[in-house]
Design a protein around this motif. Sequence first.
Motif, mmCIF file in Angstrom:
data_model
loop_
_atom_site.group_PDB
_atom_site.id
_atom_site.type_symbol
_atom_site.label_atom_id
_atom_site.label_comp_id
_atom_site.label_asym_id
_atom_site.label_seq_id
_atom_site.Cartn_x
_atom_site.Cartn_y
_atom_site.Cartn_z
ATOM 1 N N GLN A 93 54.621 0.253 50.650
ATOM 2 C CA GLN A 93 53.453 -0.488 50.885
ATOM 3 C C GLN A 93 53.324 -1.613 49.938
ATOM 4 O O GLN A 93 52.906 -2.928 50.685
ATOM 5 C CB GLN A 93 52.258 0.426 50.415
ATOM 6 C CG GLN A 93 50.774 0.039 50.917
ATOM 7 C CD GLN A 93 49.698 0.869 51.015
ATOM 8 O OE1 GLN A 93 50.012 2.132 50.677
ATOM 9 N NE2 GLN A 93 48.550 0.311 51.442
ATOM 10 N N GLY A 151 54.990 -4.479 51.415
ATOM 11 C CA GLY A 151 54.348 -5.239 52.519
ATOM 12 C C GLY A 151 54.945 -4.833 54.130
ATOM 13 O O GLY A 151 54.606 -5.278 54.838
ATOM 14 N N VAL A 187 54.349 -1.923 55.311
ATOM 15 C CA VAL A 187 53.541 -1.000 56.061
ATOM 16 C C VAL A 187 52.635 -1.829 57.085
ATOM 17 O O VAL A 187 52.733 -1.669 58.169
ATOM 18 C CB VAL A 187 52.426 -0.233 55.206
ATOM 19 C CG1 VAL A 187 51.471 0.455 56.010
ATOM 20 C CG2 VAL A 187 53.411 0.968 54.402
ATOM 21 N N GLU A 188 52.219 -3.172 56.447
ATOM 22 C CA GLU A 188 51.585 -4.071 57.110
ATOM 23 C C GLU A 188 52.505 -4.781 58.330
ATOM 24 O O GLU A 188 52.258 -4.981 59.582
ATOM 25 C CB GLU A 188 50.647 -5.187 56.401
ATOM 26 C CG GLU A 188 49.621 -4.521 55.479
ATOM 27 C CD GLU A 188 50.315 -3.790 54.463
ATOM 28 O OE1 GLU A 188 51.412 -4.168 53.835
ATOM 29 O OE2 GLU A 188 49.410 -2.816 53.832
ATOM 30 N N ASP A 210 53.198 -2.522 60.960
ATOM 31 C CA ASP A 210 51.737 -1.763 61.684
ATOM 32 C C ASP A 210 52.118 -0.330 61.509
ATOM 33 O O ASP A 210 51.729 0.377 62.457
ATOM 34 C CB ASP A 210 51.922 -2.260 63.066
ATOM 35 C CG ASP A 210 50.189 -2.141 63.483
ATOM 36 O OD1 ASP A 210 49.405 -2.285 62.899
ATOM 37 O OD2 ASP A 210 50.231 -2.054 64.878
ATOM 38 N N ASP A 211 52.426 0.124 60.471
ATOM 39 C CA ASP A 211 52.760 1.357 60.023
ATOM 40 C C ASP A 211 53.443 2.262 60.765
ATOM 41 O O ASP A 211 53.066 3.413 61.215
ATOM 42 C CB ASP A 211 51.140 1.841 59.710
ATOM 43 C CG ASP A 211 51.230 3.170 58.829
ATOM 44 O OD1 ASP A 211 52.260 3.467 58.276
ATOM 45 O OD2 ASP A 211 50.163 3.951 58.877
#
Length: 68
Positions: A8, A11, A13-14, A17-18
């Motif tokens: 996370q 960056g 995860v973002e 889009d997980d």
Amino acid sequence: MELGGLVQKAGLVELTDDDRATLYGAMLDLAARAQGDGNALALWKRRGKRAFDAEAEGQDNAEGNAHD
């Protein structure tokens, strides 16, 4: 849980889009690259250490400003 926090913090995860399949595929790609390139692990370690150091320095500065 600590490794998930690093994913996370980086960056990813973002960025993905997980999407777990994308994250897993990226990690598989990284592992394959590291096996084929002995310098990759040393490079990644230096980058990670610099990022941790910069983050710690930023927290120290923020705490110092809060006490001023």
